[in-house]
Design an enzyme around this catalytic site. Structure first.
Site, short mmCIF file in Angstrom:
data_model
loop_
_atom_site.label_atom_id
_atom_site.label_comp_id
_atom_site.label_asym_id
_atom_site.label_seq_id
_atom_site.Cartn_x
_atom_site.Cartn_y
_atom_site.Cartn_z
N LYS A 111 31.43 39.50 33.04
CA LYS A 111 31.25 41.05 32.66
C LYS A 111 29.78 41.47 31.92
O LYS A 111 29.47 42.32 31.81
CB LYS A 111 32.34 41.51 31.63
CG LYS A 111 33.68 41.51 32.52
CD LYS A 111 34.61 42.44 31.70
CE LYS A 111 36.02 42.68 32.39
NZ LYS A 111 36.88 43.60 31.74
N LYS A 193 39.13 37.76 43.58
CA LYS A 193 40.59 38.27 42.78
C LYS A 193 40.50 39.79 43.14
O LYS A 193 39.43 40.63 43.13
CB LYS A 193 40.28 38.13 41.25
CG LYS A 193 41.39 38.56 40.58
CD LYS A 193 41.26 38.46 39.04
CE LYS A 193 40.38 39.71 38.36
NZ LYS A 193 40.56 39.66 36.95
N LYS A 196 40.88 46.22 39.96
CA LYS A 196 40.82 47.67 39.91
C LYS A 196 39.08 48.10 39.85
O LYS A 196 38.90 49.24 40.01
CB LYS A 196 41.71 48.29 38.95
CG LYS A 196 41.82 47.77 37.51
CD LYS A 196 42.78 48.55 36.63
CE LYS A 196 43.15 48.01 35.39
NZ LYS A 196 43.99 46.91 35.10
#
Ligand code: TYM
Length: 329
Positions: A111, A193, A196
């Site tokens: 991130k 993966k 969302k």
């Protein structure tokens, strides 16, 4: 009775990966355990959120928790920021952590990648807050998907470090991974993966997608070079992922599915898979649409926060006393 804790971020509409890897498993646990299920809004704000969207997503997540079959009479459903003990213990767990171990977290690395000097501090403090969530309830088991494994290991390390530094304050929690579906992959890339936050919406199925959208996404899903419906994670990751989804949504084993589509190719398989997914989500969506309108949701969340606070405040006091912070008496 043993205790379960798990949390989900209200950072967008949940995916089929969230459902099959985590939420689906929360439901049967409610009959056997003392369950705390949390809407972790303080984790969501580790990256900027639009206030109106976050408010909406919190409400939607609460409705989804109930729509999958959680009974508010059996479980404690609450919003993290409404129980201040989470932020308080989060700070203490941050103080128990080492910078090196936080920087090694793969989710932090992913991130923060490409953000240069502007990496939000909250991304680094994220895992200690998650440790606080879990440890505040004397949790025995934490049902999560595989991507949370490293955070769970850190939680155990921090709890053990604290216990040996002060006294045996924390119960050491155990992870509970589902046997299949712990890592549902993107429909567009069988090695990534399902998430969302994927910028390619074709990569994930949202729990609120309508039947047409689900069917289109499955028909366009990546397959592998040959046309055999065969489970082989290493050689055929994309088809193996679709078979896993089929199996979890239908209750059929991977072998049964392989036998059903032998010699039939991907077309028939994908058509049936779309139907199976639509039928899995249909009853959830129906309940969701009823719940999202009602004020019942607010009552449940208010009661949930009160109940969670009772347990959390007791554990927090125990921690502060062990550290010399709470006044004795
Ligand atoms: P979050 O909100 O990203 O995901 C919620 C749950 O869904 C699982 N999951 C998946 N499982 C299988 N396949 C996938 N593709 C997939 N994507 C997501 C996650 O493993 C998770 O169980 N840090 C947590 C939230 C959290 C938490 C906690 C969890 C905060 N405090 C305390 C447990 C206990 C997270 O970001 O999950």
């Amino acid at each position: 009775m043993k205790t379960i804790f798990s949390g989900i971020q209200p950072s967008g509409i949940l995916t089929l990966g969230n459902y099959l890897g985590a939420m689906k498993h929360f439901v049967p646990l409610q009959d056997e355990f003392n369950c705390f299920y949390c809407i972790v809004d303080q984790h969501a704000i580790t990256v900027p959120q639009d206030p109106a969207v976050l408010r909406e997503n919190i409400r939607r997540l609460a409705a989804l928790y109930l729509a999958v079959g959680l009974d508010p009479e059996k479980v404690t459903l609450f919003i993290q920021s409404e129980v201040p003990a989470h932020a308080k213990l989060g700070w203490i767990m941050l103080c128990t952590s080492y910078l090196g171990e936080l920087e090694r977290m793969t989710q932090f690395k992913d991130k923060s990648d490409g953000r240069g000097e502007s990496i939000p501090g909250g991304l680094l403090a994220y895992p200690p807050l998650m440790a606080a969530d879990i440890l505040l309830y004397d949790t025995d088991f934490v049902p999560v998907g595989e991507d949370q494994k490293q955070h769970l290991e850190l939680t155990r390390d921090l709890a053990n470090r604290f216990n040996s530094r002060y006294s045996e304050v924390f119960k050491i929690p155990e992870i509970r991974l589902p046997e299949t579906g712990a890592r549902i992959m993107s429909l567009q890339d069988g090695t990534k993966k399902m998430s969302k936050s994927d910028s390619n919406v074709g990569g994930f199925i949202s729990m609120l997608d309508d039947p047409d959208t689900i069917t289109k996404k499955i028909k366009r899903a990546q397959t592998d070079s040959d046309s055999a419906v065969r489970y082989d994670k290493a050689e055929k990751p994309a088809v193996s992922n679709l078979m896993t989804i089929y199996s979890l949504c239908s209750g059929k084993s991977l072998d049964e599915i392989g036998a059903m589509y032998e010699g039939k190719g991907y077309g028939a398989f994908k058509g049936d898979l779309a139907e199976v997914v639509v039928e899995t989500l249909r009853p959830i969506q129906e309940r969701y649409n009823q719940l999202i309108q009602t004020s019942e949701l607010d009552d449940i969340l208010t009661k949930g926060a009160e109940k969670a606070s009772e347990t959390a405040n007791k554990v927090l006091l125990r921690v502060e006393k062990a550290m010399g912070m709470a006044r004795l008496g």
